[in-house]
Design a protein around this motif. Structure first.
Motif, PDB file in Angstrom:
ATOM      1  N   GLU A 136      -6.879 -26.866   9.665  1.00  0.00           N
ATOM      2  CA  GLU A 136      -7.169 -28.825  10.506  1.00  0.00           C
ATOM      3  C   GLU A 136      -7.296 -28.389  11.561  1.00  0.00           C
ATOM      4  O   GLU A 136      -7.662 -30.093  12.557  1.00  0.00           O
ATOM      5  CB  GLU A 136      -5.002 -28.967  11.090  1.00  0.00           C
ATOM      6  CG  GLU A 136      -4.887 -27.982  12.302  1.00  0.00           C
ATOM      7  CD  GLU A 136      -3.599 -27.267  12.363  1.00  0.00           C
ATOM      8  OE1 GLU A 136      -2.953 -28.022  13.793  1.00  0.00           O
ATOM      9  OE2 GLU A 136      -2.354 -28.204  11.596  1.00  0.00           O
ATOM     10  N   LYS A 153       3.685 -33.564   3.479  1.00  0.00           N
ATOM     11  CA  LYS A 153       4.828 -35.013   4.052  1.00  0.00           C
ATOM     12  C   LYS A 153       3.406 -35.749   4.184  1.00  0.00           C
ATOM     13  O   LYS A 153       2.321 -35.642   4.258  1.00  0.00           O
ATOM     14  CB  LYS A 153       4.717 -33.529   5.830  1.00  0.00           C
ATOM     15  CG  LYS A 153       5.650 -32.630   5.090  1.00  0.00           C
ATOM     16  CD  LYS A 153       6.108 -32.164   6.654  1.00  0.00           C
ATOM     17  CE  LYS A 153       6.853 -31.477   6.681  1.00  0.00           C
ATOM     18  NZ  LYS A 153       8.681 -32.307   6.308  1.00  0.00           N
ATOM     19  N   LYS A 154       4.040 -37.183   4.631  1.00  0.00           N
ATOM     20  CA  LYS A 154       3.357 -37.994   5.019  1.00  0.00           C
ATOM     21  C   LYS A 154       3.772 -39.163   6.215  1.00  0.00           C
ATOM     22  O   LYS A 154       4.417 -38.848   7.082  1.00  0.00           O
ATOM     23  CB  LYS A 154       3.626 -39.428   3.624  1.00  0.00           C
ATOM     24  CG  LYS A 154       3.704 -38.973   2.182  1.00  0.00           C
ATOM     25  CD  LYS A 154       5.330 -38.334   1.986  1.00  0.00           C
ATOM     26  CE  LYS A 154       5.795 -37.863   0.723  1.00  0.00           C
ATOM     27  NZ  LYS A 154       6.584 -37.033  -0.108  1.00  0.00           N
ATOM     28  N   HIS A 155       2.738 -39.165   6.539  1.00  0.00           N
ATOM     29  CA  HIS A 155       2.947 -40.351   7.379  1.00  0.00           C
ATOM     30  C   HIS A 155       2.550 -41.937   7.686  1.00  0.00           C
ATOM     31  O   HIS A 155       2.402 -42.899   8.459  1.00  0.00           O
ATOM     32  CB  HIS A 155       2.275 -39.940   9.472  1.00  0.00           C
ATOM     33  CG  HIS A 155       0.536 -39.754   8.933  1.00  0.00           C
ATOM     34  ND1 HIS A 155      -0.295 -38.750   8.284  1.00  0.00           N
ATOM     35  CD2 HIS A 155      -1.047 -40.528   8.864  1.00  0.00           C
ATOM     36  CE1 HIS A 155      -1.823 -39.227   7.751  1.00  0.00           C
ATOM     37  NE2 HIS A 155      -1.952 -40.522   8.421  1.00  0.00           N
ATOM     38  N   LYS A 202       1.268 -34.748  12.449  1.00  0.00           N
ATOM     39  CA  LYS A 202       2.241 -33.911  12.429  1.00  0.00           C
ATOM     40  C   LYS A 202       3.713 -34.077  12.430  1.00  0.00           C
ATOM     41  O   LYS A 202       4.814 -34.582  11.866  1.00  0.00           O
ATOM     42  CB  LYS A 202       1.728 -32.859  12.440  1.00  0.00           C
ATOM     43  CG  LYS A 202       0.915 -31.930  12.007  1.00  0.00           C
ATOM     44  CD  LYS A 202       0.106 -30.009  12.419  1.00  0.00           C
ATOM     45  CE  LYS A 202       0.854 -29.424  11.842  1.00  0.00           C
ATOM     46  NZ  LYS A 202       0.016 -28.160  12.174  1.00  0.00           N
ATOM     47  N   SER A 243       4.842 -25.997   4.870  1.00  0.00           N
ATOM     48  CA  SER A 243       4.340 -28.484   4.824  1.00  0.00           C
ATOM     49  C   SER A 243       2.811 -28.027   4.549  1.00  0.00           C
ATOM     50  O   SER A 243       2.039 -27.162   5.361  1.00  0.00           O
ATOM     51  CB  SER A 243       4.712 -28.742   6.348  1.00  0.00           C
ATOM     52  OG  SER A 243       6.336 -28.490   6.395  1.00  0.00           O
ATOM     53  N   TYR A 269       0.231 -31.608   4.937  1.00  0.00           N
ATOM     54  CA  TYR A 269       0.227 -32.375   5.645  1.00  0.00           C
ATOM     55  C   TYR A 269      -0.508 -33.203   5.367  1.00  0.00           C
ATOM     56  O   TYR A 269      -2.290 -32.910   4.904  1.00  0.00           O
ATOM     57  CB  TYR A 269       0.014 -32.769   7.213  1.00  0.00           C
ATOM     58  CG  TYR A 269       1.194 -31.996   7.841  1.00  0.00           C
ATOM     59  CD1 TYR A 269       2.403 -32.937   8.290  1.00  0.00           C
ATOM     60  CD2 TYR A 269       0.860 -30.906   8.018  1.00  0.00           C
ATOM     61  CE1 TYR A 269       2.958 -32.154   9.060  1.00  0.00           C
ATOM     62  CE2 TYR A 269       1.951 -30.566   8.622  1.00  0.00           C
ATOM     63  CZ  TYR A 269       3.161 -30.160   9.000  1.00  0.00           C
ATOM     64  OH  TYR A 269       4.568 -30.424   9.740  1.00  0.00           O
ATOM     65  N   ALA A 282       4.666 -37.355  11.181  1.00  0.00           N
ATOM     66  CA  ALA A 282       4.880 -36.927   9.767  1.00  0.00           C
ATOM     67  C   ALA A 282       6.978 -35.560   9.228  1.00  0.00           C
ATOM     68  O   ALA A 282       7.372 -36.022   8.479  1.00  0.00           O
ATOM     69  CB  ALA A 282       4.260 -36.249   8.551  1.00  0.00           C
ATOM     70  N   ASP A 283       6.745 -34.801  10.232  1.00  0.00           N
ATOM     71  CA  ASP A 283       8.111 -34.291  10.192  1.00  0.00           C
ATOM     72  C   ASP A 283       8.848 -34.693  10.500  1.00  0.00           C
ATOM     73  O   ASP A 283      10.009 -34.156   9.683  1.00  0.00           O
ATOM     74  CB  ASP A 283       7.686 -33.058  11.219  1.00  0.00           C
ATOM     75  CG  ASP A 283       6.691 -31.704  11.518  1.00  0.00           C
ATOM     76  OD1 ASP A 283       6.266 -31.758  10.057  1.00  0.00           O
ATOM     77  OD2 ASP A 283       6.022 -31.354  11.605  1.00  0.00           O
TER      78      ASP A 283
END
Length: 411
Positions: A245, A118-120, A382, A202, A204, A385-386
């Motif tokens: 994390e 996942k990206k942010h 997170k 997932s 991140y 991203a989610d």
């Protein structure tokens, strides 16, 4: 289900690893870079700064080809050797009271496309294409994407068991940081790690959005020109450093602006009063202490700014980020900064001592006003991203920062 894959890394020999690996190119001052290139022939900086050999500045395709040539020379001179077995590489960094440990592996481009990774942050297409072209020409990647995952006891037990063995590398760099690396080539250990990550929904991206996006571009390019594409080729993966994390550190970026957009100091403060409860804290260094609380330095004084939550409405997870709040209440509507990435009136600073640098720069007239924020939390990253949302640029400064040339992934 997250896919991880061992790979045959190209690595420095034990006797040279402390001389080969380097910090990020951008971290070196001109003087330090010149000294390193002049006195350390083993430095990885010679590969990524290939024009030094010819006393010439090079760029574009010419630089890419020369990077490839310098890399081949390091292989020919046995400064680098390629491992004979597919492996994972556990890498531990100790800095003052901060110890962090993760491992190098290959992660799946398909997972990136499927949003398992996942990206942010947004990426710029031009930079994606340029770096993909670079990767295609040089044929290797020496800077992993920093990826985090939720703390997992089963994975940690496997890593801790490997760390009981003697490390392949152990050295200390001049910045007093200790580095240790363990090579995990045992088939049983590899399969156990692979199986544990299959249970993870997932991953991140913490740092390296453009590197992962460029790897995705490279994979599409490579597939299109390979009539025998199977999906198992190295270009279908990219090198990552996976870390729990709890072992990353997130710091803030301060914002400094060159002018008040034509406003007087008094007019500016009145505009701020619509969204913030303000208090003048005087000239003593002052930092914000909690979420939705900001500091400001203006005309020799620090101010505390507390958001008036009844005036500013929260609509989604992005609207709750302090970097977004600052943008929507001050930077865009009052100071007229719409493009946070490219507007030359705004500058970003990071690090524990940046509030001092920010004050000095404003006192010296380089900027007129500066803003301090509290660091974002991992759960905020997170959540963005989610939700498939994008943070404003320079929302996070994340450690660890990995040394280049420790492990290299070839395509």
């Amino acid at each position: 289900m997250a896919v991880i894959k061992p790979f045959k890394a190209v690595r420095p020999t034990k006797d040279k690893v402390a001389h080969v690996t380097s910090r990020s190119y951008q971290e070196y001052s001109e003087e330090e870079l010149e000294a390193t290139l002049r006195f350390n022939p083993f430095s990885f900086l010679h590969i990524i700064n290939p024009g030094y050999k010819f006393s010439k500045e090079v760029s574009g395709e010419e630089r890419f080809k020369l990077v490839h040539n310098r890399y081949l020379e390091f292989l020919e001179d046995n400064i680098f050797l390629k491992d004979s077995k597919d492996s994972f590489y556990i890498y531990q960094i100790e800095k003052n009271n901060f110890k962090t440990c993760g491992f190098f592996c290959a992660t799946s481009v398909q997972d990136y496309r499927d949003d398992i990774i996942k990206k942010h942050e947004d990426t710029l297409s031009q930079r994606e294409q340029l770096f993909a072209k670079y990767l295609n020409t040089v044929g290797f990647n020496a800077e992993p994407v920093l990826i985090t995952y939720s703390d997992n006891d089963s994975i940690q037990v496997l890593i801790d068991l490997e760390k009981q063995k003697k490390p392949e590398y152990f050295f200390t760099t001049p910045d007093k940081i200790k580095h240790s690396l363990w090579v995990v080539s045992n088939t049983d250990s590899i399969q156990k790690l692979i199986c544990e990550f299959k249970k993870i929904d997932s991953l991140y991206i913490a740092d390296g959005h453009h590197r992962s996006a460029s790897s995705n571009v490279l994979a599409r390019m490579s597939k299109d020109r390979n009539p025998n594409h199977t999906g198992k080729e190295p270009y279908n993966y990219f090198m990552s450093y996976l870390i729990p994390e709890s072992e990353i550190r997130i710091y803030e970026f301060n914002r400094m602006v060159r002018d008040l957009n034509g406003l007087t100091k008094e007019e500016f403060l009145i505009r701020l009063d619509a969204f913030f409860r303000m208090e003048n804290k005087g000239s003593v260094l002052y930092k914000p202490s909690k979420k939705h609380h900001f500091s400001m330095y203006l005309d020799g004084d620090f101010y505390s700014l507390f958001l008036r939550k009844k005036v500013y409405g929260f609509t989604d997870t992005l609207s709750q980020l302090d970097t977004q709040i600052l943008y929507k209440t001050i930077l865009e509507p009052i100071l007229g900064i719409k493009d946070l990435r490219n507007d030359e009136r705004i500058h970003y600073g990071c690090g524990k001592h940046n509030v001092i640098q920010m004050k000095d720069d404003i006192d010296n007239g380089k900027f007129q006003v500066g803003f301090g924020l509290v660091p974002l939390k991992i759960n905020e990253l997170k959540a963005i991203a989610d939700a498939g949302l994008v943070m404003p640029p320079k929302s996070t400064y994340i450690e660890p920062k990995l040394r280049s040339g420790m492990a290299i992934y070839e395509f």
